[in-house]
Each structure stands twice: as structure tokens, then as C-alpha cells.
Design a protein around this motif. Sequence first.
Motif, PDB file in Angstrom:
ATOM      1  N   GLN A 123       0.825  -1.205   0.000  1.00 34.84           N
ATOM      2  CA  GLN A 123       0.000   0.000   0.000  1.00 34.84           C
ATOM      3  C   GLN A 123       0.864   1.262   0.000  1.00 34.84           C
ATOM      4  O   GLN A 123       0.482   2.285  -0.567  1.00 34.84           O
ATOM      5  N   ALA A 124       2.049   1.203   0.596  1.00 32.79           N
ATOM      6  CA  ALA A 124       2.931   2.374   0.667  1.00 32.79           C
ATOM      7  C   ALA A 124       3.314   2.849  -0.728  1.00 32.79           C
ATOM      8  O   ALA A 124       3.321   4.051  -0.999  1.00 32.79           O
ATOM      9  N   GLY A 125       3.641   1.926  -1.628  1.00 30.01           N
ATOM     10  CA  GLY A 125       4.011   2.304  -2.989  1.00 30.01           C
ATOM     11  C   GLY A 125       2.869   3.012  -3.703  1.00 30.01           C
ATOM     12  O   GLY A 125       3.079   4.019  -4.385  1.00 30.01           O
ATOM     13  N   GLN A 126       1.651   2.503  -3.531  1.00 29.85           N
ATOM     14  CA  GLN A 126       0.493   3.143  -4.158  1.00 29.85           C
ATOM     15  C   GLN A 126       0.250   4.531  -3.565  1.00 29.85           C
ATOM     16  O   GLN A 126       0.009   5.494  -4.299  1.00 29.85           O
ATOM     17  N   THR A 171       3.089   6.964  -4.640  1.00 33.83           N
ATOM     18  CA  THR A 171       2.968   7.322  -6.052  1.00 33.83           C
ATOM     19  C   THR A 171       1.834   8.309  -6.238  1.00 33.83           C
ATOM     20  O   THR A 171       1.962   9.298  -6.975  1.00 33.83           O
ATOM     21  N   ARG A 172       0.719   8.086  -5.542  1.00 35.78           N
ATOM     22  CA  ARG A 172      -0.397   9.029  -5.612  1.00 35.78           C
ATOM     23  C   ARG A 172       0.045  10.409  -5.111  1.00 35.78           C
ATOM     24  O   ARG A 172      -0.271  11.432  -5.722  1.00 35.78           O
ATOM     25  N   MET A 173       0.797  10.450  -4.010  1.00 40.69           N
ATOM     26  CA  MET A 173       1.289  11.729  -3.487  1.00 40.69           C
ATOM     27  C   MET A 173       2.209  12.418  -4.500  1.00 40.69           C
ATOM     28  O   MET A 173       2.118  13.633  -4.702  1.00 40.69           O
ATOM     29  N   ALA A 174       3.081  11.643  -5.131  1.00 41.93           N
ATOM     30  CA  ALA A 174       3.999  12.224  -6.119  1.00 41.93           C
ATOM     31  C   ALA A 174       3.230  12.783  -7.310  1.00 41.93           C
ATOM     32  O   ALA A 174       3.552  13.863  -7.818  1.00 41.93           O
ATOM     33  N   LEU A 175       2.204  12.073  -7.761  1.00 48.16           N
ATOM     34  CA  LEU A 175       1.387  12.560  -8.873  1.00 48.16           C
ATOM     35  C   LEU A 175       0.660  13.847  -8.488  1.00 48.16           C
ATOM     36  O   LEU A 175       0.577  14.787  -9.288  1.00 48.16           O
ATOM     37  N   LEU A 176       0.144  13.906  -7.266  1.00 52.81           N
ATOM     38  CA  LEU A 176      -0.547  15.110  -6.811  1.00 52.81           C
ATOM     39  C   LEU A 176       0.411  16.295  -6.707  1.00 52.81           C
ATOM     40  O   LEU A 176       0.067  17.419  -7.084  1.00 52.81           O
TER      41      LEU A 176
END
Length: 95
Positions: free
Chosen positions: A18-21, A24-29
Amino acid sequence: MMWYGRMTFRLDDPEDPQAGQDETRMALLLALATRDGVAGSQPALDLWKVLYDPTGFLVGRSDDLTIEDYLKTMDEVYGPQADLKPSPTIPAWQS
């Protein structure tokens, strides 16, 4: 700039998938916020490049994914007009 260098945005973590997801979501935001943000009258992405380009020249480009890498991938996957609004093509924003 130092904060970005200290943050970890793992694509995958075998011990905590779950950490990777989430990261990655934080980086995209963050990439979207930088692309769409404005500081004074200047686009935030232009300001980021003003800082990053000379740093990359002096000490080498980042070994990690950069804002530009995330934006390029987002454009390829979601199209160049991706935003933060919920969408059937971007269900991950809702979680």
C-alpha cells in the motif's frame, strides 16, 4: 527543494504494498500542483526548472523520478489535461 530531495516516493515496497500506491499518488498530486500552480505571476513548474536545471548541471540529474517524469507519464496515461477532479479514468484520486 531540499524537502523534495528528502521525500521518498516508492513505486513498490514488497513489505508494504500500500505504501508504494500511496506514495505514487502523493507524487502525482505534487506534480499536478507544480504544473498547475502559480507563484506570483510565474508558473510553479517554471520556477522549479529554474532551481532544478542548474542543480542538475552542477551535481547531476536526479536518480529518482522527477516532476517532469511523473508529468510525462500522466500525459501518456490520462492525457495532457489530467486534473484533480474525480473521473472514471482516474478512480485512484478518490481513495
